[in-house]
Design a protein around this motif. Structure first.
Motif, short mmCIF file in Angstrom:
data_model
loop_
_atom_site.label_atom_id
_atom_site.label_comp_id
_atom_site.label_asym_id
_atom_site.label_seq_id
_atom_site.Cartn_x
_atom_site.Cartn_y
_atom_site.Cartn_z
N ALA A 16 33.84 35.46 1.87
CA ALA A 16 35.49 36.22 1.38
C ALA A 16 35.07 37.32 0.46
CB ALA A 16 36.68 35.84 2.54
N PRO A 17 35.30 38.26 0.81
CA PRO A 17 35.12 39.26 0.02
C PRO A 17 36.44 38.86 -1.15
CG PRO A 17 34.73 40.47 1.69
CD PRO A 17 35.17 39.58 2.23
N SER A 31 41.99 34.95 -9.35
CA SER A 31 41.40 35.19 -7.92
C SER A 31 42.11 36.16 -6.52
CB SER A 31 40.92 34.45 -6.94
OG SER A 31 39.69 34.12 -6.38
N GLU A 32 41.71 37.32 -6.34
CA GLU A 32 42.10 37.89 -5.07
C GLU A 32 41.41 38.94 -4.27
OE1 GLU A 32 44.62 40.87 -6.98
OE2 GLU A 32 45.95 40.01 -8.40
N PRO A 33 42.03 38.50 -2.98
CA PRO A 33 41.25 39.26 -2.19
C PRO A 33 40.29 40.99 -2.69
CG PRO A 33 42.78 37.99 -1.11
CD PRO A 33 43.35 38.47 -2.93
N LEU A 34 39.43 41.55 -2.34
CA LEU A 34 39.37 42.64 -2.47
C LEU A 34 39.25 43.54 -0.33
CD1 LEU A 34 37.73 43.88 -4.68
CD2 LEU A 34 35.84 43.37 -3.31
N THR A 35 38.90 44.37 -1.19
CA THR A 35 39.23 45.35 0.33
C THR A 35 37.63 45.91 0.58
OG1 THR A 35 41.12 45.77 0.48
CG2 THR A 35 40.33 47.57 1.27
N LEU A 36 37.18 46.14 0.72
CA LEU A 36 36.14 46.63 1.33
C LEU A 36 35.87 48.40 1.86
CD1 LEU A 36 33.28 44.23 1.87
CD2 LEU A 36 34.09 44.48 -0.89
N ALA A 37 36.28 49.12 1.21
CA ALA A 37 36.75 50.61 1.09
C ALA A 37 35.11 51.04 1.20
CB ALA A 37 37.47 51.00 0.72
#
Length: 343
Positions: A16-17, A31-37
């Motif tokens: 997951a990104p 470590s943190e989630p990444l939003t794919l803009a």
């Protein structure tokens, strides 16, 4: 696509990104989630295959560089594939492999940019410092500052070339054409520069931390004429010395080793204070110069040079989530070669 690249692609696609984020200098990355803009005009979004861990990343994380604005994602030795293209971008195209180095953007309007010295731009952007970097599964970069990379080469082997290689290349060019070059601090950059210098027909002497026999043996295995402690005298006077170690006390030490008209090149972005020394050590037209950042021309000339194609990087792979361990190993001097994160 070879097996290594196929496995890297499969592993990246299954994750997951997310990114390793610095929230406070001196603290561990989280470590943190990444939003794919979607990428903006002139930008591309890149799926990362590998990202090298550079000493400059350590300076960012440890707060040794000024004005570190958090949160930030470190990392600027990025190898990846373009997966989305913003408005106005004609290169690179989707699916193309590119590298993202330290210099992430310049104004192209100040006196330095107009004079071909964009590395000294008054309002630069730096990957992993003033804009998000490559300790992540994805990154958005300015298309004009990406570097074309060979499709079939191993991504992990390529990653250190994006900074250790480029800064080393610029440093070697600034060292002049002298035959005998001394390298102080035999890590990621020096092990690349040594190979290039030797391919050019030069002689290399490697100076390491006192007692670091592993690094000295590594230097000799790459063809160094001599390897020893940074406190030792060179086996013969040097035409030039390049300092990759961030220890200011090595500047006068290196000055004492270069012959008349010789040059000491300081390649680090950060260095401890340089102690005083007698003018006699500088006299007879010896010089001390620094290397600041890099230009896109550095990247073009480096990857076009035949010596670059023959460079073998020594790397240590870490999972992306082990970024803190990789940084700690670099900080403690436990690495021979370069650390590389693989999502």
């Amino acid at each position: 696509m070879n097996l290594d690249n196929l496995m890297t692609t499969l592993l990246t696609d299954s994750v997951a990104p997310h990114a390793m984020v610095l929230h406070e200098t001196g603290a561990d990355l989280r470590s943190e989630p990444l939003t794919l803009a979607p990428p903006g005009a002139g930008e591309v979004r890149i799926r990362i295959e590998a990202c090298g861990v550079c000493r400059t990343d350590l300076h960012v994380v440890d707060g040794e560089l000024p004005h570190v604005e958090t949160p930030v994602v470190p990392g600027h030795e990025i190898v990846g594939r373009v997966e989305a293209v913003g408005a106005g971008v004609t290169w690179p195209v989707s699916g193309e492999r590119v590298g993202v180095p330290w210099l992430g953007g310049t104004c192209q309007a100040c006196e330095f940019c107009l004079d071909g010295r964009e590395n000294l731009c008054d309002t630069p952007e730096f990957t992993g410092y003033t804009r998000a970097g490559g300790f992540a599964t994805h990154v958005t970069a300015r298309a004009a500052y990406c570097v074309p990379l060979p499709n079939e080469a191993d991504a992990v082997a390529l990653a250190p070339l994006l900074c250790a290689g480029l800064i080393g290349w610029r440093s070697l060019r600034h060292a002049g054409n002298g035959r005998h070059v001394g390298l102080y601090g035999f890590g990621a950059s020096a092990h690349i520069v040594a190979q290039i210098a030797i391919a050019q027909g030069r002689e290399v002497s490697a100076f390491t931390r006192p007692g670091d026999v592993a690094a000295q043996a590594f230097a000799r295995s790459l063809g160094a004429r001599w390897a020893g402690s940074s406190l030792d005298d060179a086996p013969a006077p040097l035409d030039a010395a390049i300092l990759f170690a961030p220890d200011g006390a090595l500047v006068p030490q290196a000055l004492r080793q270069v012959k008349k008209g010789g040059r000491v090149v300081c390649a680090g972005i950060h260095m401890s204070d340089i102690p005083g020394f007698p003018y006699a050590w500088l006299w007879e037209e010896r010089e001390i110069v620094s290397i600041a950042n890099l230009t896109r021309d550095d990247a073009r000339s480096f990857f076009a040079d035949p010596a670059c194609a023959r460079v073998t990087t020594t790397t240590h792979r870490y999972p992306l989530d082990a970024a803190n361990q990789a940084l700690d190993d670099l900080r403690a001097g436990r690495l021979t070669g370069a650390a590389v994160l693989v999502p």
